[in-house]
Scaffold this motif. Structure first.
Motif, PDB file in Angstrom:
ATOM      1  N   ARG A 252      -0.939   3.219  10.794  1.00 28.88           N
ATOM      2  CA  ARG A 252      -2.145   2.442  10.483  1.00 28.88           C
ATOM      3  C   ARG A 252      -2.113   1.094  11.220  1.00 28.88           C
ATOM      4  O   ARG A 252      -3.096   0.656  11.816  1.00 28.88           O
TER       5      ARG A 252
ATOM      6  N   GLU B 133       1.987   4.230   7.205  1.00 30.53           N
ATOM      7  CA  GLU B 133       1.576   2.819   7.212  1.00 30.53           C
ATOM      8  C   GLU B 133       1.827   2.173   8.576  1.00 30.53           C
ATOM      9  O   GLU B 133       1.016   1.373   9.055  1.00 30.53           O
TER      10      GLU B 133
ATOM     11  N   GLU C 244       0.803   4.286  -2.698  1.00 32.68           N
ATOM     12  CA  GLU C 244       0.620   5.682  -2.311  1.00 32.68           C
ATOM     13  C   GLU C 244       1.780   6.546  -2.795  1.00 32.68           C
ATOM     14  O   GLU C 244       1.582   7.705  -3.181  1.00 32.68           O
TER      15      GLU C 244
ATOM     16  N   ARG D 207       0.842  -1.208   0.000  1.00 32.07           N
ATOM     17  CA  ARG D 207       0.000   0.000   0.000  1.00 32.07           C
ATOM     18  C   ARG D 207       0.877   1.258   0.000  1.00 32.07           C
ATOM     19  O   ARG D 207       0.565   2.247  -0.661  1.00 32.07           O
TER      20      ARG D 207
ATOM     21  N   LEU E 100       5.332   8.383   4.141  1.00 32.47           N
ATOM     22  CA  LEU E 100       4.274   7.433   3.812  1.00 32.47           C
ATOM     23  C   LEU E 100       4.512   6.074   4.441  1.00 32.47           C
ATOM     24  O   LEU E 100       3.560   5.358   4.771  1.00 32.47           O
TER      25      LEU E 100
ATOM     26  N   GLU F 142      -5.455  13.916   3.740  1.00 29.35           N
ATOM     27  CA  GLU F 142      -6.607  13.087   3.350  1.00 29.35           C
ATOM     28  C   GLU F 142      -6.472  11.680   3.914  1.00 29.35           C
ATOM     29  O   GLU F 142      -7.456  11.087   4.387  1.00 29.35           O
ATOM     30  N   LYS F 143      -5.265  11.130   3.856  1.00 30.59           N
ATOM     31  CA  LYS F 143      -5.033   9.784   4.384  1.00 30.59           C
ATOM     32  C   LYS F 143      -5.240   9.758   5.904  1.00 30.59           C
ATOM     33  O   LYS F 143      -5.798   8.801   6.450  1.00 30.59           O
TER      34      LYS F 143
END
Length: 411
Positions: A100, A97, A10, A6, A93, A42-43
């Protein structure tokens, strides 16, 4: 669950959004930079992770834990003009992750933050690590106020255009509160790991840097009517410096770069009256670094005297060699071994925000992922997708180890 693929997707989406046929265009405080930040926000909004911009323009996202003690993962979205698709934004990024993954497990024991440092590159105003140096406290507003870009736009004006006030930047130092450790992933930007056929490396620290301007002042004269032997050509002295820095670098096993050259009056029909060059010098040893700068000054004075011109030196920025925390280096190495089977420990020649964080006394470490051809700051910058995914996996492992370490120190 951590999804390294992912992160790669991205990264590709960000490349499409903020790049063109010449490469990445996420220069700090420009529209493309703002678009990159909007992409990140946004993420974060989807995850419900709150974020805020500090007084220097750094963006902080916070995954609140049971304790206020904080582990930070950092990077920078800004790029050089016509830069690569991974420099800086991989860090951010990949960190996203990791957040997340940790969020999916429930409320963490300690707080985690993801930071996007403002203007790591210094591409526009010649002063790297703007946002992280404001955070670390190694920041002088009056020095910054003097900086202008090639079009004569002051840094202060460029900041104001995106809602940042230069006078307030030192307040970013307040963000150090509760931070127990800092982790940063980055492409290597050099050929060492590729030459060793290794995907990942643990970084020992960053080299010291001296960055200055050298201005030669001569006399403008008609390029047709002025004999060569009576000219006071400022460019002649600067030209000799371009060769001399290679000799200086060789004597000390360091690196020296003249990155820009500006002449006045800058027309084809006039002998150069004024020539300003920028000099960047780097070395792992502080004594050698100091000697390199002294030898550059001695050479400039010699060439000025030979050419019957004057010389003046201007300070841009410097940072001493900085070593990372030994425990975190070990955790980084272990995480890489668990992911790739083998690890190499190496210093960093390029500058990174991690150096400023370490200067603030915060335990810090960096992880490198291999760069194909050792090329960065170029549209051909690249890393194998397999290695990118491995770097995200290893960063996740490092984060878990660092969280446990921080908790142990807290107790």
């Amino acid at each position: 669950m951590l999804s390294p693929s992912r992160t790669v997707e991205e990264l590709k989406a960000l490349k499409a959004l903020t790049g063109d046929e010449n490469g990445a265009q996420r220069v700090a405080f420009t529209e493309k930079w703002l678009a990159a930040r909007a992409f990140l926000k946004e993420k974060l909004d989807v995850l419900g992770i709150p974020y805020e911009m500090d007084s220097a323009g750094n963006l902080w996202a916070t995954l609140k834990g049971h304790s206020d003690t904080t582990l930070v993962i950092g990077g920078h979205l800004d790029s050089v003009p016509n830069g690569g698709w991974l420099d800086g934004c991989l860090n951010v990024l990949a960190g996203l992750e990791v957040l997340r993954d940790i969020q999916s497990r429930g409320i963490p024991d300690i707080t985690l933050k993801l930071v996007d440092w403002a203007d790591e590159e210094g591409a526009r105003f010649g002063r790297s690590l703007y946002g992280s140096s404001a955070f670390s406290g190694f920041f002088d507003v009056e020095t910054m106020r003097k900086l202008k870009d090639r079009d004569g736009v002051p840094l202060e004006e460029a900041l104001s255009n995106v809602g940042i006030q230069l006078n307030d930047a030192p307040k970013a130092r307040e963000g150090q509160q509760n931070i127990a450790a800092y982790l940063e992933l980055h492409i290597e930007q050099g050929p060492v790991l590729e030459g060793m056929q290794l995907p990942l490396g643990a970084v020992l620290g960053t080299v010291g840097v001296e960055r200055h301007t050298i201005t030669f002042r001569g006399q403008a004269a008609h390029s047709g009517s002025t004999p060569m032997n009576v000219r006071k050509d400022a460019f002649l002295a600067a030209g000799k410096m371009s060769q001399e820095i290679y000799q200086i670098a060789a004597r000390h096993n360091g690196v020296c770069t003249i990155g820009s050259c500006t002449t006045k009056p800058g027309i084809v029909t006039s002998v150069v009256e004024e020539c300003t060059i920028t000099l960047d010098q780097r070395h792992l040893d502080a004594d050698h670094l100091a000697a390199m700068w002294q030898e550059a000054q001695d050479a400039a004075r010699k060439f000025a005297e030979e050419g019957h011109v004057e010389v003046e030196f201007g300070y841009l920025w410097n940072i001493e060699p900085i070593l990372f925390h030994p425990d975190l280096i070990d955790f980084c190495a272990q995480s890489i071994e668990e992911t790739a089977g083998v690890v190499h420990r190496l210093p960093s020649g390029p500058l990174h925000d991690a150096a400023e964080v370490a200067r603030a006394g915060i335990p810090t470490v960096m992880m490198f992922v291999q760069s194909l051809r050792g090329i960065s700051h170029n549209k051909i910058e690249d890393t194998l997708e397999e290695h990118l995914e491995m770097s995200v996996t290893a960063l996740g492992k490092l984060t878990d180890k660092a969280m446990e370490w921080v908790q142990g120190r807290e107790g």
